[in-house]
Each structure stands twice: as C-alpha cells, then as structure tokens.
Design a protein around this motif. Structure first.
Motif, PDB file in Angstrom:
ATOM      1  N   GLU A  71       0.848  -1.189  -0.106  1.00  0.00           N
ATOM      2  CA  GLU A  71      -0.026   0.135   0.019  1.00  0.00           C
ATOM      3  C   GLU A  71       0.722   1.045   0.097  1.00  0.00           C
ATOM      4  OE1 GLU A  71      -2.404  -0.598   3.549  1.00  0.00           O
ATOM      5  OE2 GLU A  71      -4.090  -1.751   2.119  1.00  0.00           O
ATOM      6  N   TYR A  72       1.879   1.377   0.637  1.00  0.00           N
ATOM      7  CA  TYR A  72       2.836   2.695   0.725  1.00  0.00           C
ATOM      8  C   TYR A  72       3.485   2.475  -0.709  1.00  0.00           C
ATOM      9  CZ  TYR A  72       2.654   2.816   5.968  1.00  0.00           C
ATOM     10  OH  TYR A  72       2.186   2.789   7.124  1.00  0.00           O
ATOM     11  N   GLU A  73       4.077   1.511  -1.221  1.00  0.00           N
ATOM     12  CA  GLU A  73       4.483   1.764  -2.412  1.00  0.00           C
ATOM     13  C   GLU A  73       3.643   2.129  -3.521  1.00  0.00           C
ATOM     14  OE1 GLU A  73       7.952  -1.831  -2.588  1.00  0.00           O
ATOM     15  OE2 GLU A  73       5.976  -2.295  -3.403  1.00  0.00           O
ATOM     16  N   GLU A  74       2.374   1.750  -3.449  1.00  0.00           N
ATOM     17  CA  GLU A  74       1.377   2.254  -4.520  1.00  0.00           C
ATOM     18  C   GLU A  74       0.967   3.703  -4.177  1.00  0.00           C
ATOM     19  OE1 GLU A  74      -1.710  -0.750  -4.009  1.00  0.00           O
ATOM     20  OE2 GLU A  74      -0.725  -2.199  -5.375  1.00  0.00           O
ATOM     21  N   LEU A  75       0.826   3.833  -3.001  1.00  0.00           N
ATOM     22  CA  LEU A  75       0.604   5.559  -2.431  1.00  0.00           C
ATOM     23  C   LEU A  75       1.577   6.419  -2.904  1.00  0.00           C
ATOM     24  CD1 LEU A  75      -1.449   7.470  -1.099  1.00  0.00           C
ATOM     25  CD2 LEU A  75       0.049   6.587   1.082  1.00  0.00           C
ATOM     26  N   GLU A  76       2.814   5.916  -2.925  1.00  0.00           N
ATOM     27  CA  GLU A  76       4.043   6.746  -3.292  1.00  0.00           C
ATOM     28  C   GLU A  76       4.560   6.536  -4.689  1.00  0.00           C
ATOM     29  OE1 GLU A  76       6.913   6.163  -0.514  1.00  0.00           O
ATOM     30  OE2 GLU A  76       5.951   6.389   1.005  1.00  0.00           O
ATOM     31  N   LYS A  77       3.584   5.824  -5.555  1.00  0.00           N
ATOM     32  CA  LYS A  77       3.767   5.294  -6.874  1.00  0.00           C
ATOM     33  C   LYS A  77       5.553   4.944  -7.220  1.00  0.00           C
ATOM     34  CE  LYS A  77       0.121   8.027  -8.680  1.00  0.00           C
ATOM     35  NZ  LYS A  77      -0.569   8.069  -7.644  1.00  0.00           N
ATOM     36  N   ARG A  78       5.879   4.159  -6.090  1.00  0.00           N
ATOM     37  CA  ARG A  78       7.368   3.742  -6.149  1.00  0.00           C
ATOM     38  C   ARG A  78       7.383   2.400  -5.961  1.00  0.00           C
ATOM     39  NH1 ARG A  78      10.661   7.293  -2.263  1.00  0.00           N
ATOM     40  NH2 ARG A  78      12.232   6.308  -3.153  1.00  0.00           N
ATOM     41  N   PRO A  79       7.022   1.568  -6.879  1.00  0.00           N
ATOM     42  CA  PRO A  79       7.036   0.140  -6.832  1.00  0.00           C
ATOM     43  C   PRO A  79       8.534  -0.430  -6.536  1.00  0.00           C
ATOM     44  CG  PRO A  79       6.626   0.579  -8.788  1.00  0.00           C
ATOM     45  CD  PRO A  79       6.596   1.927  -8.095  1.00  0.00           C
ATOM     46  N   GLY A  80       8.658  -1.586  -5.500  1.00  0.00           N
ATOM     47  CA  GLY A  80      10.085  -1.962  -5.162  1.00  0.00           C
ATOM     48  C   GLY A  80      10.828  -1.215  -4.247  1.00  0.00           C
ATOM     49  N   THR A  81      10.503  -0.159  -3.497  1.00  0.00           N
ATOM     50  CA  THR A  81      11.144   0.577  -2.724  1.00  0.00           C
ATOM     51  C   THR A  81      11.117  -0.115  -1.354  1.00  0.00           C
ATOM     52  OG1 THR A  81       9.386   2.153  -2.363  1.00  0.00           O
ATOM     53  CG2 THR A  81      10.937   2.902  -3.975  1.00  0.00           C
ATOM     54  N   LEU A  82      10.229  -1.015  -0.985  1.00  0.00           N
ATOM     55  CA  LEU A  82      10.172  -1.395   0.287  1.00  0.00           C
ATOM     56  C   LEU A  82      10.650  -3.082   0.028  1.00  0.00           C
ATOM     57  CD1 LEU A  82       7.002   0.498   1.531  1.00  0.00           C
ATOM     58  CD2 LEU A  82       9.670   0.804   2.275  1.00  0.00           C
ATOM     59  N   GLN A  83      11.319  -3.335  -0.739  1.00  0.00           N
ATOM     60  CA  GLN A  83      11.869  -4.705  -0.835  1.00  0.00           C
ATOM     61  C   GLN A  83      12.375  -5.425   0.365  1.00  0.00           C
ATOM     62  OE1 GLN A  83      10.940  -6.627  -3.622  1.00  0.00           O
ATOM     63  NE2 GLN A  83      11.631  -8.179  -2.473  1.00  0.00           N
ATOM     64  N   ASP A  84      12.922  -4.606   1.093  1.00  0.00           N
ATOM     65  CA  ASP A  84      13.384  -5.274   2.614  1.00  0.00           C
ATOM     66  C   ASP A  84      12.308  -5.632   3.305  1.00  0.00           C
ATOM     67  OD1 ASP A  84      15.994  -4.298   1.817  1.00  0.00           O
ATOM     68  OD2 ASP A  84      16.060  -2.587   3.026  1.00  0.00           O
ATOM     69  N   PHE A  85      11.064  -5.109   3.259  1.00  0.00           N
ATOM     70  CA  PHE A  85      10.231  -5.906   4.116  1.00  0.00           C
ATOM     71  C   PHE A  85       9.577  -7.008   3.555  1.00  0.00           C
ATOM     72  CE2 PHE A  85      10.014  -1.154   5.105  1.00  0.00           C
ATOM     73  CZ  PHE A  85       9.786  -1.389   6.586  1.00  0.00           C
ATOM     74  N   TYR A  86       9.469  -7.108   2.258  1.00  0.00           N
ATOM     75  CA  TYR A  86       9.139  -8.472   1.596  1.00  0.00           C
ATOM     76  C   TYR A  86      10.354  -9.443   1.939  1.00  0.00           C
ATOM     77  CZ  TYR A  86       6.169  -5.260  -0.999  1.00  0.00           C
ATOM     78  OH  TYR A  86       5.267  -4.167  -1.487  1.00  0.00           O
ATOM     79  N   ASP A  87      11.420  -8.887   1.798  1.00  0.00           N
ATOM     80  CA  ASP A  87      12.645 -10.090   2.012  1.00  0.00           C
ATOM     81  C   ASP A  87      12.487 -10.492   3.554  1.00  0.00           C
ATOM     82  OD1 ASP A  87      13.228  -9.491  -0.726  1.00  0.00           O
ATOM     83  OD2 ASP A  87      15.039  -8.381  -0.230  1.00  0.00           O
ATOM     84  N   SER A  88      12.209  -9.737   4.307  1.00  0.00           N
ATOM     85  CA  SER A  88      12.301 -10.015   5.754  1.00  0.00           C
ATOM     86  C   SER A  88      11.293 -10.960   5.932  1.00  0.00           C
ATOM     87  CB  SER A  88      12.243  -9.008   6.650  1.00  0.00           C
ATOM     88  OG  SER A  88      10.730  -8.554   6.706  1.00  0.00           O
ATOM     89  N   THR A  89      10.265 -11.423   5.450  1.00  0.00           N
ATOM     90  CA  THR A  89       9.369 -12.579   5.440  1.00  0.00           C
ATOM     91  C   THR A  89       9.762 -13.739   4.863  1.00  0.00           C
ATOM     92  OG1 THR A  89       7.938 -12.141   3.569  1.00  0.00           O
ATOM     93  CG2 THR A  89       7.460 -10.931   5.705  1.00  0.00           C
ATOM     94  N   ALA A  90      10.757 -13.731   4.058  1.00  0.00           N
ATOM     95  CA  ALA A  90      11.193 -14.830   2.799  1.00  0.00           C
ATOM     96  C   ALA A  90      11.907 -15.757   4.029  1.00  0.00           C
ATOM     97  CB  ALA A  90      11.994 -14.474   1.977  1.00  0.00           C
TER      98      ALA A  90
END
Length: 106
Positions: A75-94
C-alpha cells in the motif's frame, strides 16, 4: 504489545534479533507489572509463546503479522507510486517457516 513502548523495529533499523528481543522483553515485563499476578503470568507466557513460535497458534499469528506487513508495504509503494522501494520488508518474510527456534524478526 511491546511495540507500544519500543516501536515497530524493522530490518532497516539494523538492530540485532537479540537486542530486539531484549528490548521487547523489557517492555513486556514493564507492561505486565500493571496487571494482577495471574493475568501478568498469562500475558507474559503468551508473548513468550509468540516470540519462540512454540505452538501452532503462535506460528499462525506470526504468519498473519507478516501478511499484514506485506500488505502495508505494498500500500505504501502504491501510494507513493514507487514500486519495489520497500523490498526489504518483503525479503524479511522470506524463509520464515514454522519450524523456527529462535525469536522471530518482524
């Protein structure tokens, strides 16, 4: 509950798992001091159960927490129109499988 005192510690904060656990444990001890002895023990034990992922319920709650974090990051990436900028959050769940023995990093 501990996050109401220590805040939401994320991988970007560069705080070790051990230090995160120490801070949250201290916060939980502080918070539960305000409760009756029986309730204090129950709440603290539930927190430990979650921290150490020692039951199926704790593992399920952890998975829900990770899903919520992923949705929030998206949601933050979409709101800021900056896809991929929060990849660390996705990676932390892997790789955060249900057979974890040490305190999780959320």
């Amino acid at each position: 509950m501990a996050e109401c005192i220590v805040g939401d510690i994320t991988p970007a904060d560069n705080i070790s798992k051990e230090e995160k656990h120490r801070q949250e444990e201290e916060a939980m001890k502080h918070l539960t001091r305000l409760l009756s002895e029986d309730l204090r023990k129950e709440i603290y034990e539930l927190w430990e159960e979650y921290e150490y992922q020692s039951t199926a319920e704790a593992k399920f709650v952890k998975q829900l927490d990770q899903c919520e974090m992923i949705i929030q990051a998206l949601e933050y990436e979409e709101l800021e129109k900056r896809p991929g900028t929060l990849q660390d959050f996705y990676d932390s769940t892997a790789g955060n499988g249900s057979n974890r023995q040490s305190p999780p990093y959320d």
